[in-house]
Design a protein around this motif. Structure first.
Motif, PDB file in Angstrom:
ATOM      1  N   GLY A  52       0.805  -1.204   0.000  1.00 16.88           N
ATOM      2  CA  GLY A  52       0.000   0.000   0.000  1.00 16.88           C
ATOM      3  C   GLY A  52       0.838   1.254   0.000  1.00 16.88           C
ATOM      4  O   GLY A  52       2.071   1.219  -0.026  1.00 16.88           O
ATOM      5  N   ASP A  53       0.123   2.357   0.000  1.00 13.49           N
ATOM      6  CA  ASP A  53       0.760   3.668   0.014  1.00 13.49           C
ATOM      7  C   ASP A  53       1.051   4.083   1.455  1.00 13.49           C
ATOM      8  O   ASP A  53       0.447   3.578   2.392  1.00 13.49           O
ATOM      9  N   VAL A  54       1.951   5.037   1.581  1.00 14.89           N
ATOM     10  CA  VAL A  54       2.270   5.576   2.895  1.00 14.89           C
ATOM     11  C   VAL A  54       1.069   6.400   3.376  1.00 14.89           C
ATOM     12  O   VAL A  54       0.634   7.311   2.678  1.00 14.89           O
ATOM     13  N   PRO A  55       0.510   6.067   4.526  1.00 15.23           N
ATOM     14  CA  PRO A  55      -0.635   6.830   5.036  1.00 15.23           C
ATOM     15  C   PRO A  55      -0.276   8.306   5.259  1.00 15.23           C
ATOM     16  O   PRO A  55       0.861   8.636   5.617  1.00 15.23           O
ATOM     17  N   GLU A  56      -1.267   9.170   5.066  1.00 12.62           N
ATOM     18  CA  GLU A  56      -1.044  10.612   5.222  1.00 12.62           C
ATOM     19  C   GLU A  56      -0.560  10.979   6.619  1.00 12.62           C
ATOM     20  O   GLU A  56       0.289  11.854   6.768  1.00 12.62           O
ATOM     21  N   ASP A  57      -1.103  10.313   7.645  1.00  9.72           N
ATOM     22  CA  ASP A  57      -0.683  10.663   9.006  1.00  9.72           C
ATOM     23  C   ASP A  57       0.775  10.301   9.244  1.00  9.72           C
ATOM     24  O   ASP A  57       1.487  10.988   9.983  1.00  9.72           O
ATOM     25  N   VAL A  58       1.269   9.249   8.590  1.00 14.35           N
ATOM     26  CA  VAL A  58       2.682   8.881   8.703  1.00 14.35           C
ATOM     27  C   VAL A  58       3.541   9.963   8.059  1.00 14.35           C
ATOM     28  O   VAL A  58       4.535  10.414   8.638  1.00 14.35           O
ATOM     29  N   THR A  59       3.140  10.395   6.881  1.00  8.88           N
ATOM     30  CA  THR A  59       3.861  11.460   6.189  1.00  8.88           C
ATOM     31  C   THR A  59       3.871  12.740   7.023  1.00  8.88           C
ATOM     32  O   THR A  59       4.907  13.412   7.141  1.00  8.88           O
ATOM     33  N   GLU A  60       2.737  13.068   7.626  1.00  6.48           N
ATOM     34  CA  GLU A  60       2.633  14.278   8.439  1.00  6.48           C
ATOM     35  C   GLU A  60       3.548  14.197   9.659  1.00  6.48           C
ATOM     36  O   GLU A  60       4.260  15.143   9.983  1.00  6.48           O
ATOM     37  N   ILE A  61       3.566  13.054  10.328  1.00  4.97           N
ATOM     38  CA  ILE A  61       4.423  12.891  11.511  1.00  4.97           C
ATOM     39  C   ILE A  61       5.897  12.996  11.121  1.00  4.97           C
ATOM     40  O   ILE A  61       6.678  13.687  11.772  1.00  4.97           O
ATOM     41  N   LEU A  62       6.271  12.335  10.034  1.00  6.76           N
ATOM     42  CA  LEU A  62       7.674  12.360   9.624  1.00  6.76           C
ATOM     43  C   LEU A  62       8.098  13.734   9.102  1.00  6.76           C
ATOM     44  O   LEU A  62       9.289  14.060   9.136  1.00  6.76           O
ATOM     45  N   SER A  63       7.153  14.534   8.659  1.00  5.13           N
ATOM     46  CA  SER A  63       7.492  15.899   8.223  1.00  5.13           C
ATOM     47  C   SER A  63       7.924  16.766   9.405  1.00  5.13           C
ATOM     48  O   SER A  63       8.560  17.798   9.211  1.00  5.13           O
ATOM     49  N   ARG A  64       7.604  16.345  10.610  1.00  8.94           N
ATOM     50  CA  ARG A  64       7.989  17.090  11.815  1.00  8.94           C
ATOM     51  C   ARG A  64       9.407  16.760  12.287  1.00  8.94           C
ATOM     52  O   ARG A  64       9.901  17.359  13.241  1.00  8.94           O
ATOM     53  N   VAL A  65      10.052  15.798  11.633  1.00 12.34           N
ATOM     54  CA  VAL A  65      11.428  15.455  11.999  1.00 12.34           C
ATOM     55  C   VAL A  65      12.337  16.555  11.462  1.00 12.34           C
ATOM     56  O   VAL A  65      12.354  16.836  10.265  1.00 12.34           O
ATOM     57  N   SER A  66      13.064  17.180  12.354  1.00 15.63           N
ATOM     58  CA  SER A  66      13.944  18.265  11.930  1.00 15.63           C
ATOM     59  C   SER A  66      15.267  17.706  11.407  1.00 15.63           C
ATOM     60  O   SER A  66      15.679  16.597  11.774  1.00 15.63           O
ATOM     61  N   LYS A  67      15.907  18.484  10.546  1.00 15.38           N
ATOM     62  CA  LYS A  67      17.189  18.071   9.976  1.00 15.38           C
ATOM     63  C   LYS A  67      18.191  17.847  11.109  1.00 15.38           C
ATOM     64  O   LYS A  67      18.326  18.675  12.007  1.00 15.38           O
ATOM     65  N   GLY A  68      18.854  16.712  11.071  1.00 17.36           N
ATOM     66  CA  GLY A  68      19.842  16.398  12.098  1.00 17.36           C
ATOM     67  C   GLY A  68      19.271  15.804  13.370  1.00 17.36           C
ATOM     68  O   GLY A  68      20.009  15.538  14.309  1.00 17.36           O
ATOM     69  N   GLU A  69      17.956  15.587  13.401  1.00 12.56           N
ATOM     70  CA  GLU A  69      17.327  14.985  14.589  1.00 12.56           C
ATOM     71  C   GLU A  69      17.512  13.478  14.544  1.00 12.56           C
ATOM     72  O   GLU A  69      17.365  12.859  13.498  1.00 12.56           O
ATOM     73  N   HIS A  70      17.805  12.888  15.684  1.00  8.75           N
ATOM     74  CA  HIS A  70      18.062  11.445  15.766  1.00  8.75           C
ATOM     75  C   HIS A  70      17.101  10.816  16.773  1.00  8.75           C
ATOM     76  O   HIS A  70      17.494  10.404  17.858  1.00  8.75           O
TER      77      HIS A  70
END
Length: 149
Positions: A52-70
């Motif tokens: 399946g496709d990546v769910p929208e809520d997954v995409t939204e959550i991962l968009s909150r990951v800042s550059k360099g965040e671990h």
């Protein structure tokens, strides 16, 4: 009734050992847990374990990951690994392992690690050996008589 000692029921730290050093990753807080679960879903889709496709809520959550965040290892553990000169590929693998460990448990993380890196490690080990790899057995009996092949 007294207080319930809940320490027996919480998930312990993830301890990753490499070259005699132990890196201790604490269980995720709510914000890290959301990112870890989203990363696990994305990983399962990309590995072909889930269709399946990546769910929208997954995409939204991962968009909150800042550059360099671990978020999988925590920034503190990542800094320790970099200071210890751990190769980036090893850090990436430990982060991927941590994602599946926190999202699905140790057994699942071990399976994913074996599937992803087991063949590569086996090939590297075989390349370092002087003895040839064993040949597979024939699947059928050899026919009598001369061969035309």
């Amino acid at each position: 009734m007294g207080a319930i000692a809940f320490d027996n029921w919480v998930k312990p730290d993830l301890e990753l050992q490499l070259r005699g050093k132990t890196y201790t990753v604490p269980p995720p807080d709510t914000e890290r847990a959301q990112k870890i679960l989203a990363a696990a879903v994305l990983g399962e889709i990309r590995l072909g374990l889930v269709r399946g496709d990546v769910p929208e809520d997954v995409t939204e959550i991962l968009s909150r990951v800042s550059k360099g965040e671990h978020f999988a290892l925590t920034d503190e553990v990542h800094r320790q690994m970099v200071a210890d000169k751990v190769p980036q590929v090893s850090i990436d693998r430990m982060a991927y392992y941590a994602v599946f460990y926190w999202a699905r448990g140790q057994e699942y993380a071990d399976i994913i690690a074996a599937l992803m890196w087991g063949p590569e490690i086996a090939a590297e080990a075989a390349a370092g050996e002087d003895t040839p790899a064993p040949k597979a057995r024939r699947s059928s009996r050899r026919k009598s008589g001369s061969s035309t092949a």
